[in-house]
Design a protein around this motif. Structure first.
Motif, PDB file in Angstrom:
ATOM      1  N   ALA A 273       4.449  11.295  14.948  1.00  0.00           N
ATOM      2  CA  ALA A 273       4.629  12.704  14.585  1.00  0.00           C
ATOM      3  C   ALA A 273       3.943  13.645  15.568  1.00  0.00           C
ATOM      4  O   ALA A 273       4.103  14.869  15.462  1.00  0.00           O
ATOM      5  N   GLY A 274       3.175  13.099  16.517  1.00  0.00           N
ATOM      6  CA  GLY A 274       2.510  13.925  17.508  1.00  0.00           C
ATOM      7  C   GLY A 274       1.193  14.528  17.043  1.00  0.00           C
ATOM      8  O   GLY A 274       0.642  15.410  17.716  1.00  0.00           O
ATOM      9  N   GLU A 275       0.658  14.066  15.912  1.00  0.00           N
ATOM     10  CA  GLU A 275      -0.606  14.600  15.402  1.00  0.00           C
ATOM     11  C   GLU A 275      -1.819  13.849  15.959  1.00  0.00           C
ATOM     12  O   GLU A 275      -2.903  14.417  16.062  1.00  0.00           O
ATOM     13  N   VAL A 347       9.531  -1.501  11.780  1.00  0.00           N
ATOM     14  CA  VAL A 347      10.012  -0.137  12.010  1.00  0.00           C
ATOM     15  C   VAL A 347      10.218   0.573  10.679  1.00  0.00           C
ATOM     16  O   VAL A 347       9.886   1.758  10.524  1.00  0.00           O
ATOM     17  N   ASP A 348      10.748  -0.146   9.690  1.00  0.00           N
ATOM     18  CA  ASP A 348      10.996   0.464   8.385  1.00  0.00           C
ATOM     19  C   ASP A 348       9.703   0.941   7.728  1.00  0.00           C
ATOM     20  O   ASP A 348       9.689   1.979   7.050  1.00  0.00           O
ATOM     21  N   GLN A 349       8.629   0.193   7.913  1.00  0.00           N
ATOM     22  CA  GLN A 349       7.360   0.599   7.316  1.00  0.00           C
ATOM     23  C   GLN A 349       6.824   1.867   7.964  1.00  0.00           C
ATOM     24  O   GLN A 349       6.250   2.731   7.288  1.00  0.00           O
ATOM     25  N   ILE A 350       6.986   1.978   9.255  1.00  0.00           N
ATOM     26  CA  ILE A 350       6.491   3.159   9.969  1.00  0.00           C
ATOM     27  C   ILE A 350       7.443   4.335   9.774  1.00  0.00           C
ATOM     28  O   ILE A 350       7.012   5.460   9.485  1.00  0.00           O
ATOM     29  N   CYS A 351       8.718   4.076   9.898  1.00  0.00           N
ATOM     30  CA  CYS A 351       9.712   5.150   9.924  1.00  0.00           C
ATOM     31  C   CYS A 351      10.297   5.402   8.530  1.00  0.00           C
ATOM     32  O   CYS A 351      11.503   5.212   8.288  1.00  0.00           O
ATOM     33  N   THR A 352       9.447   5.842   7.632  1.00  0.00           N
ATOM     34  CA  THR A 352       9.900   6.272   6.320  1.00  0.00           C
ATOM     35  C   THR A 352      10.708   7.565   6.483  1.00  0.00           C
ATOM     36  O   THR A 352      10.678   8.193   7.554  1.00  0.00           O
ATOM     37  N   LYS A 354      10.210  10.529   5.744  1.00  0.00           N
ATOM     38  CA  LYS A 354       9.396  11.656   6.216  1.00  0.00           C
ATOM     39  C   LYS A 354       9.266  11.665   7.738  1.00  0.00           C
ATOM     40  O   LYS A 354       9.168  12.742   8.359  1.00  0.00           O
ATOM     41  N   TYR A 355       9.276  10.470   8.352  1.00  0.00           N
ATOM     42  CA  TYR A 355       9.048  10.373   9.794  1.00  0.00           C
ATOM     43  C   TYR A 355      10.306   9.958  10.555  1.00  0.00           C
ATOM     44  O   TYR A 355      10.226   9.577  11.724  1.00  0.00           O
TER      45      TYR A 355
END
Length: 366
Positions: A273-275, A347-352, A354-355
């Motif tokens: 997300a760039g945070e 990838v599925d766990q990271i890319c919910t 929201k992201y």
């Protein structure tokens, strides 16, 4: 390292205590109450500092699985201290009472657990320090190269700052002063940062708590000014979460680059997300496997030297056989080649949902 010491019994033990006053380095002063505890040399105790996602999802199951593979006849005893020193001290005493042969210990507080390690060793229990180098007479140590971790973080922060590093100003959010790993991380980070960027404020964060990092960061913003902070060195991902929440509360946009460590799922999502700019990935399977191998060797009365890749010295003990593993820097550009490739997260766990758009920009697709 010699094989397991056998404790003298009866009058001979008492005579040795009187003669030498237990002056030998690493010997505890109160050992009589554990002298006659029957030992199950095949029992291995595992004491972890808390039940965060890392320890529940990775360290504990990986250690237990590897010990079962290496030593089917071994049994396991486990407890989590819930980040409380007194609780962990009681748990060490309980392991002594149960008569385990070897204890794998990740100390909540490396200094405060020294007397517990001394009691365990005096009772005939070999102690493998895990992740943190606890004080006292440990038989072996397994962790990552802490100085290298800090250097990776410092180098990544400089890379993120680019030309702004010269004349720029950062905040250093170090870990707990009671954790020897913190000093190693700080040393490595300073080796990369000193002389290349100005350190406006530096903090040792009590108990590694994100809330304390938030409070410290809020203080730094008030002291230095919101426009005067070009980057933040954060010793781990938990601290990074507190730092970023403080930056957001101060309405700072865009956020300055923030480092981290442990490659926590929430941190990876902040990275895409760039945070958060980066984290340090420490392949826990290798660390857990090395600890299991050390423990099994000691259970079988074998020295851990054949497993060790080097030696370290703590505040109390010299030349401890050690395995120090190599950490890996993780940014948005190499998540797929590191934590995903190693099966730490999918990838599925990271890319919910929201992201999802952030993952698309980072090239992460299910």
């Amino acid at each position: 390292m010699p094989t397991r010491r056998r404790r003298p019994s009866g009058a001979l033990a008492a005579g040795l205590v009187l003669a030498f006053g237990l002056a030998a380095c690493g010997r505890a002063g109160e050992v009589d109450r554990d002298a006659d505890v029957p030992r199950d040399t095949r029992a291995i105790g595992l004491l972890l500092p808390d039940n965060t996602n890392r320890f529940d999802r990775f360290d504990r199951p990986l250690i237990e699985r590897r010990i079962a593979e290496l030593c089917p006849e071994c049994t396991m005893e486990f407890a989590s201290a819930q980040a409380d020193v007194a609780t962990q001290q009681q748990q060490v005493d309980a392991m002594i009472t149960k008569g385990v042969g070897v204890l794998i210990l990740d100390a909540v507080d490396s200094r405060s657990l020294r007397s517990s390690v001394e009691r365990a060793r005096a009772a005939g229990i070999e102690v493998v320090a895990y992740d943190r180098l606890v004080e006292g007479p440990v038989s072996a140590y397994v962790s990552f190269d802490g100085e290298r971790v800090g250097r990776l973080q410092g180098e990544a922060l400089l890379e993120a700052l680019g030309d702004e590093a010269r004349g720029g100003q950062i905040v250093m959010m170090n870990g707990s002063a009671t954790d020897p790993n913190s000093a190693w991380f700080k040393k490595g980070a300073l080796a990369a940062l000193e002389g290349k960027v100005r350190i406006g404020k530096a903090y040792d964060t009590a108990e590694w708590r994100p809330l304390n990092a938030h409070i410290n960061m809020s203080g730094a913003i008030a002291a230095l000014g919101a426009e005067s902070i070009d980057g933040v060195y954060s010793a781990n991902d938990g601290l990074a979460s507190g730092i970023i929440s403080a930056l957001k509360s101060a309405k700072i946009h865009p956020l300055p680059p923030v480092t981290g460590q442990d490659a926590e799922l929430a941190a990876l999502q902040r990275i895409v997300a760039g945070e958060q700019y980066m984290s340090v990935y420490k392949p826990f399977r290798l660390e857990a496997g090395a600890a299991a191998e050390m423990a099994v060797a000691l259970v079988r009365g074998e020295p851990p030297d054949r497993i060790a890749t080097g030696r370290v010295t703590s505040a109390t003990t010299r030349d401890i056989p050690a395995v120090l593993l190599t950490p890996v820097s993780v940014t948005a550009g190499n998540i797929e080649d590191t934590v995903i490739a190693d099966g730490m997260y999918s990838v599925d766990q990271i890319c919910t949902p929201k992201y999802a758009s952030d993952c698309d920009r980072a090239g992460l697709t299910p």
